[in-house]
Motif scaffolding. Structure first.
Motif, mmCIF file in Angstrom:
data_model
loop_
_atom_site.group_PDB
_atom_site.id
_atom_site.type_symbol
_atom_site.label_atom_id
_atom_site.label_comp_id
_atom_site.label_asym_id
_atom_site.label_seq_id
_atom_site.Cartn_x
_atom_site.Cartn_y
_atom_site.Cartn_z
ATOM 1 N N GLU A 35 47.790 -15.373 44.589
ATOM 2 C CA GLU A 35 48.970 -15.086 45.369
ATOM 3 C C GLU A 35 49.944 -13.951 44.946
ATOM 4 O O GLU A 35 50.445 -13.080 45.582
ATOM 5 N N ILE A 36 50.168 -14.049 43.431
ATOM 6 C CA ILE A 36 51.280 -12.879 42.972
ATOM 7 C C ILE A 36 50.353 -11.656 42.882
ATOM 8 O O ILE A 36 51.024 -10.541 43.442
ATOM 9 N N ARG A 37 49.088 -11.461 42.856
ATOM 10 C CA ARG A 37 48.248 -10.376 42.931
ATOM 11 C C ARG A 37 48.481 -9.779 44.412
ATOM 12 O O ARG A 37 48.810 -8.549 44.536
ATOM 13 N N LEU A 38 48.453 -10.440 45.310
ATOM 14 C CA LEU A 38 48.761 -10.069 46.990
ATOM 15 C C LEU A 38 50.208 -9.593 46.952
ATOM 16 O O LEU A 38 50.206 -8.259 47.572
ATOM 17 N N TYR A 39 51.084 -10.325 46.348
ATOM 18 C CA TYR A 39 52.543 -9.513 46.596
ATOM 19 C C TYR A 39 52.471 -8.408 45.859
ATOM 20 O O TYR A 39 53.125 -7.456 46.208
ATOM 21 N N ILE A 40 52.070 -8.280 44.615
ATOM 22 C CA ILE A 40 52.069 -7.054 43.713
ATOM 23 C C ILE A 40 51.210 -5.898 44.655
ATOM 24 O O ILE A 40 51.860 -4.731 44.690
ATOM 25 N N GLU A 41 50.286 -6.280 45.127
ATOM 26 C CA GLU A 41 49.666 -5.129 46.290
ATOM 27 C C GLU A 41 50.365 -4.829 47.313
ATOM 28 O O GLU A 41 50.369 -3.870 47.894
ATOM 29 N N GLU A 42 51.332 -5.742 47.778
ATOM 30 C CA GLU A 42 52.269 -5.457 48.763
ATOM 31 C C GLU A 42 53.577 -4.768 48.487
ATOM 32 O O GLU A 42 54.385 -4.398 49.317
ATOM 33 N N GLY A 43 53.495 -4.489 47.236
ATOM 34 C CA GLY A 43 54.727 -3.608 46.694
ATOM 35 C C GLY A 43 55.814 -4.305 45.777
ATOM 36 O O GLY A 43 56.959 -3.958 45.446
ATOM 37 N N VAL A 44 55.543 -5.721 45.453
ATOM 38 C CA VAL A 44 56.435 -6.457 44.402
ATOM 39 C C VAL A 44 56.484 -5.795 43.148
ATOM 40 O O VAL A 44 55.326 -5.408 42.461
ATOM 41 N N ALA A 133 61.873 -12.736 48.698
ATOM 42 C CA ALA A 133 60.526 -13.698 49.044
ATOM 43 C C ALA A 133 60.539 -14.701 47.986
ATOM 44 O O ALA A 133 60.839 -14.454 46.764
ATOM 45 N N ALA A 134 60.035 -15.971 48.426
ATOM 46 C CA ALA A 134 59.579 -16.951 47.212
ATOM 47 C C ALA A 134 58.151 -17.485 47.365
ATOM 48 O O ALA A 134 57.619 -17.411 48.568
ATOM 49 N N LEU A 135 57.668 -17.672 46.292
ATOM 50 C CA LEU A 135 56.273 -18.313 46.379
ATOM 51 C C LEU A 135 56.469 -19.590 45.431
ATOM 52 O O LEU A 135 56.746 -19.762 44.366
ATOM 53 N N LEU A 136 56.129 -20.712 46.145
ATOM 54 C CA LEU A 136 56.455 -21.995 45.647
ATOM 55 C C LEU A 136 54.979 -22.727 45.726
ATOM 56 O O LEU A 136 54.370 -22.972 46.704
ATOM 57 N N VAL A 137 54.794 -23.373 44.498
ATOM 58 C CA VAL A 137 53.724 -24.249 44.462
ATOM 59 C C VAL A 137 54.404 -25.707 45.016
ATOM 60 O O VAL A 137 55.055 -26.339 44.233
ATOM 61 N N ARG A 165 56.112 -18.314 50.944
ATOM 62 C CA ARG A 165 54.690 -18.781 50.904
ATOM 63 C C ARG A 165 54.493 -20.038 50.098
ATOM 64 O O ARG A 165 55.162 -20.125 48.967
ATOM 65 N N LEU A 166 54.001 -21.042 50.593
ATOM 66 C CA LEU A 166 53.608 -22.217 49.947
ATOM 67 C C LEU A 166 52.083 -22.485 49.474
ATOM 68 O O LEU A 166 51.258 -21.959 50.163
ATOM 69 N N ILE A 167 51.911 -22.637 48.401
ATOM 70 C CA ILE A 167 50.817 -23.220 47.732
ATOM 71 C C ILE A 167 50.574 -24.779 47.823
ATOM 72 O O ILE A 167 51.364 -25.339 47.039
ATOM 73 N N ASP A 168 49.945 -25.286 48.636
ATOM 74 C CA ASP A 168 50.087 -26.856 48.982
ATOM 75 C C ASP A 168 49.044 -27.469 48.146
ATOM 76 O O ASP A 168 47.969 -26.756 47.847
ATOM 77 N N PHE A 169 48.952 -28.848 48.342
ATOM 78 C CA PHE A 169 47.911 -29.485 47.738
ATOM 79 C C PHE A 169 46.575 -29.353 48.205
ATOM 80 O O PHE A 169 45.477 -29.285 47.807
ATOM 81 N N ASP A 170 46.377 -28.947 49.421
ATOM 82 C CA ASP A 170 45.227 -28.632 50.350
ATOM 83 C C ASP A 170 44.315 -27.052 49.439
ATOM 84 O O ASP A 170 43.309 -27.181 49.337
ATOM 85 N N GLN A 171 45.471 -26.405 49.404
ATOM 86 C CA GLN A 171 44.980 -25.069 48.777
ATOM 87 C C GLN A 171 44.288 -25.311 47.276
ATOM 88 O O GLN A 171 43.537 -24.787 46.823
ATOM 89 N N LEU A 172 45.196 -25.895 46.467
ATOM 90 C CA LEU A 172 44.994 -26.354 45.119
ATOM 91 C C LEU A 172 43.571 -27.131 45.015
ATOM 92 O O LEU A 172 42.687 -26.850 44.360
#
Length: 179
Positions: A35-44, A133-137, A165-172
């Motif tokens: 997820e963080i890689r995607l954000y970096i590639e989007e300009g973070v 933006a926020a990325l939350l597990v 964006r949420l990283i939820d238990f299904d994604q984990l």
């Protein structure tokens, strides 16, 4: 455009993780890295955390790894108050000291030691004001301390465009199955 990303999530004890070699950590880190890689590639440009046990500390380790691939990415460690972690045991204080060395910027929102909960609320407001933006597990069906941040983000979204964006238990779980 998102240039500053806040990353947070469950504390290690909320996930039943009490050892550094728990296999769940590798799964969480893999999801964070993707997820963080995607954000970096989007300009973070900046990843901000507060240094709490669990997701936030693992995030710092993940960002440090990503710096090999993206040397311009920066990470900030923003504490709610002065002397954050000073009441932790020696081992945990040592881990926090190591994480401080990984950060490009370390600061406290309040320049006083902990006095009252208003410092925590001010800290949360500061982080939301200085990120786009926020990325939350976090899984909305399993509340933890992160629910307060999630609720603040939802309130912010009522008046301003703020991505979450949420990283939820299904994604984990899906990531764990892939391994």
């Amino acid at each position: 455009m998102v240039t500053n990303l806040l990353v947070s999530g469950y504390r290690s004890f909320e996930l039943g993780i009490f050892k550094e070699d728990d296999p769940k950590i590798a799964v969480i880190k893999k999801c964070l890295k993707e997820e963080i890689r995607l954000y970096i590639e989007e300009g973070v440009k900046w990843i901000l955390t507060t240094g709490q046990f669990g997701v936030e500390q693992w995030t710092m380790e993940v960002v440090d790894e990503l710096k090999q691939e993206y040397p311009d990415i920066k990470q900030g460690l923003i504490f709610p108050f002065l002397e954050f972690g000073s009441n932790w045991n020696e081992q945990n204080q040592g881990k926090l000291a190591k994480l401080k060395t990984l950060a490009d910027f370390v600061e406290s929102v309040s320049h006083q030691p902990y006095k009252d909960p208003s410092q925590l609320k001010n800290h949360q407001s500061f982080l939301l004001e200085h990120t786009q933006a926020a990325l939350l597990v976090y899984d909305t069906e399993s509340e933890g301390k992160t629910k307060w941040l999630y609720k603040a983000i939802l309130a912010k979204q009522e008046s301003i465009d703020y991505e979450c964006r949420l990283i939820d238990f299904d994604q984990l779980q899906n990531t764990a199955i892939e391994e």
